[in-house]
Scaffold this active site. Structure first.
Site, PDB file in Angstrom:
ATOM      1  N   HIS A 288      -9.404  -1.604   0.672  1.00 33.03           N
ATOM      2  CA  HIS A 288      -8.959  -2.951   0.278  1.00 33.03           C
ATOM      3  C   HIS A 288      -8.877  -3.882   1.485  1.00 33.03           C
ATOM      4  O   HIS A 288      -8.485  -3.490   2.579  1.00 33.03           O
ATOM      5  CB  HIS A 288      -7.665  -2.922  -0.531  1.00 33.03           C
ATOM      6  CG  HIS A 288      -6.429  -2.443   0.185  1.00 33.03           C
ATOM      7  ND1 HIS A 288      -5.638  -3.270   0.933  1.00 33.03           N
ATOM      8  CD2 HIS A 288      -5.839  -1.224   0.228  1.00 33.03           C
ATOM      9  CE1 HIS A 288      -4.611  -2.589   1.408  1.00 33.03           C
ATOM     10  NE2 HIS A 288      -4.711  -1.344   1.004  1.00 33.03           N
ATOM     11  N   GLU A 334      -4.725  -5.513  -3.616  1.00 29.39           N
ATOM     12  CA  GLU A 334      -4.279  -4.126  -3.799  1.00 29.39           C
ATOM     13  C   GLU A 334      -2.777  -3.987  -3.601  1.00 29.39           C
ATOM     14  O   GLU A 334      -2.112  -3.241  -4.325  1.00 29.39           O
ATOM     15  CB  GLU A 334      -5.009  -3.204  -2.819  1.00 29.39           C
ATOM     16  CG  GLU A 334      -4.735  -1.713  -3.031  1.00 29.39           C
ATOM     17  CD  GLU A 334      -3.450  -1.199  -2.394  1.00 29.39           C
ATOM     18  OE1 GLU A 334      -2.982  -0.117  -2.807  1.00 29.39           O
ATOM     19  OE2 GLU A 334      -2.898  -1.875  -1.487  1.00 29.39           O
ATOM     20  N   GLU A 335      -2.239  -4.704  -2.620  1.00 31.22           N
ATOM     21  CA  GLU A 335      -0.841  -4.505  -2.255  1.00 31.22           C
ATOM     22  C   GLU A 335       0.127  -4.912  -3.362  1.00 31.22           C
ATOM     23  O   GLU A 335       1.282  -4.510  -3.355  1.00 31.22           O
ATOM     24  CB  GLU A 335      -0.518  -5.265  -0.959  1.00 31.22           C
ATOM     25  CG  GLU A 335      -1.240  -4.737   0.278  1.00 31.22           C
ATOM     26  CD  GLU A 335      -0.789  -3.350   0.706  1.00 31.22           C
ATOM     27  OE1 GLU A 335       0.096  -2.776   0.033  1.00 31.22           O
ATOM     28  OE2 GLU A 335      -1.320  -2.841   1.700  1.00 31.22           O
ATOM     29  N   HIS A 432       3.057  -1.201   6.604  1.00 29.98           N
ATOM     30  CA  HIS A 432       3.680  -2.443   6.121  1.00 29.98           C
ATOM     31  C   HIS A 432       4.638  -3.053   7.141  1.00 29.98           C
ATOM     32  O   HIS A 432       5.634  -3.675   6.763  1.00 29.98           O
ATOM     33  CB  HIS A 432       4.419  -2.200   4.806  1.00 29.98           C
ATOM     34  CG  HIS A 432       3.519  -1.852   3.660  1.00 29.98           C
ATOM     35  ND1 HIS A 432       4.000  -1.686   2.378  1.00 29.98           N
ATOM     36  CD2 HIS A 432       2.177  -1.637   3.570  1.00 29.98           C
ATOM     37  CE1 HIS A 432       2.994  -1.385   1.565  1.00 29.98           C
ATOM     38  NE2 HIS A 432       1.876  -1.345   2.280  1.00 29.98           N
TER      39      HIS A 432
END
Length: 469
Positions: A288, A334-335, A432
């Site tokens: 992604h 995607e996240e 993240h």
């Protein structure tokens, strides 16, 4: 009478015990036949490995990623940076000479964190490092000042529900595994709101910390008040837990400017090497392109996206022409839960019978150990045999279950799936967080990951038969 004649006639037909004929007059392949076919790719596999690990393509995926990450930076859904990243990749794939380079439009969430800070006011002044969680609401402009209640689990929160009303809930849940512990990030605000809390601060879902908060998506529930929520560092969560256990009153001031906007336009980015014999059949490799708005998104998921691009580049450089189409998809959104991939699935699922395998690399590109695989027992046997071609770099294991938010839609419908397995021992140190930068990446490890990804995708794309379902 006709029936008697037919039976009499059939008795004179030649009998073939065992295998049944196919429509094209051939017999189904035995596993021994398939093993021999795969063994025939030994020289090609070595050529791919040599080019990726030792040859002119050595370090290429790393160097491409470094330029991209340094130029574009973080790429959150809805951000201008993500738009710039998609335009960058469209041009790069076209310049690389790949086929059918195009963008497929989708809609993605648009959330921005805005200005945010937290300060402990009692028992002393202390600046708390925070990262607001995706989809969180903001605080009122003046912020929220409230007493803190520290809990180690949802069970403890529910037992102390009467104490939580009007307070900020701080979760100091221990890290067990990402899969088990991440529920505090995704559900923490909802559970705190149910007992009347005014905000929640969640210990980062990280196996190691140097005072670094880790962000991620969280979910509200209908009928439950939406309260601001953010992650804090492991160190601050543990400190407030110790203070609380001593009976010390803790007061925190929280201010968050988070805001959600209408869904934004975005694109899945696609490129191909068109199949030479069965162009309608697809072997899909992917990662992604979006990331969180901190760090550079080099590890999550720049590495996965760029080894997927590298797979097509290596095959093109070697002049190989697989029988099936090798399709690269760089997902968007995607996240936020595979938003771009879900729309891709809806658009292409009518051709699901032509998808041979879907592959996604989204758990780092560190020292590879093998593949996670989801599929039938027969398909697993074949994939295990293909992995023997990677003995020169000692990456031959096949693990249960492929992981990948973006390919789950296909696997649930029976399409075989594969994900890269690698050394995750440090992955959640950086995940993240501001620490997800090119400094995390290792060019030699990326070379090996690219070799694995390329050998597997090419052989599956070039074998005479699709993987059995």
């Amino acid at each position: 009478m006709k029936c008697v004649f037919l039976i009499f006639f059939m008795n004179f037909l030649p009998q073939y015990p065992g295998k049944s004929l196919r429509r094209d007059g051939s017999y189904p392949k035995t596993f021994e036949d398939i093993k021999n076919e795969i063994a025939g790719y030994t020289d090609i596999a070595k050529a791919i490995i040599d080019l990726a690990v030792h040859g002119k393509a050595q370090n290429r995926s790393y160097e491409r990623l470094a330029v991209f990450a340094d130029t574009i930076g973080p790429r959150l859904s809805g951000m201008k940076n993500l738009d710039a990243a998609i335009k960058y990749m469209f041009s790069a794939l076209w310049e690389d000479g790949l086929e059918n380079v195009h963008l497929e439009p989708v809609k993605v969430p648009h959330w921005e964190r805005g200005e945010e800070f937290a300060m402990m006011l009692e028992p002393r002044n202390h600046s708390i490092a925070i990262l607001g969680l995706g989809s969180s609401v903001g605080t009122p402009p003046e912020g929220i000042t409230a007493e803190v209640i520290v809990v180690a689990s949802f069970d403890e929160l529910h037992k102390r529900a009467q104490e939580a009303k009007g307070k900020i809930v701080v979760y100091n849940e221990p890290f067990i595994s990402y899969g088990e512990t991440v529920r505090y990030r995704s559900q923490g605000a909802v559970e705190a709101a149910k007992v009347g809390a005014v905000a929640s601060l969640i210990r980062s879902i990280a196996s190691f910390s140097i005072h670094s908060p880790h962000t991620g998506w969280q979910n509200y529930q209908p009928g439950v008040p939406r309260i601001p929520t953010a992650c804090i560092s492991v160190e601050d969560a543990e400190m407030m837990s110790r203070m609380s256990l001593r009976g010390i009153k803790i007061i925190v001031h929280l201010k968050m400017g988070a805001k959600t906007y209408p869904d934004a336009p975005s694109f899945n980015t696609v490129a191909e090497i068109v199949g030479s014999k069965y162009p309608e059949q697809i072997v899909l490799v992917s990662g992604h392109l979006d990331s969180w708005d901190v760090g550079q998104g080099a590890m999550d998921d720049g590495g996965g996206a760029f080894i997927s691009w590298e797979a097509l580049s290596l095959i093109k450089d070697l002049g190989l022409h697989p029988k099936r189409t090798l399709r690269l998809v760089l997902w968007t959104g995607e996240e936020q839960g595979g938003i771009g991939a879900e729309q891709y699935y809806q658009l292409h699922k009518e051709n699901i019978s032509n998808f041979d395998i879907v592959m996604e690399s989204d758990e780092g590109t560190f020292q590879p150990s093998g593949l996670g695989f989801t599929g039938s027992a027969k398909a697993r046997q074949i994939v295990k045999e293909i992995m023997t071609l990677l003995q020169p770099i000692n990456v031959t294991d096949v693990f249960d279950n492929a992981d990948g938010t973006d390919i789950d839609y296909w696997m649930r419908d029976g399409v075989p799936g594969a994900s890269l397995r690698d050394d995750l021992s440090k992955y959640f140190w950086f995940h993240h967080s501001q620490g997800d930068t090119m400094t995390v990446q290792d060019p030699n490890q990326m070379n090996l990951c690219a070799a694995v990804w390329t050998v597997v995708s090419y052989v599956i794309a070039d074998m005479e038969e699709m993987l059995p379902r």
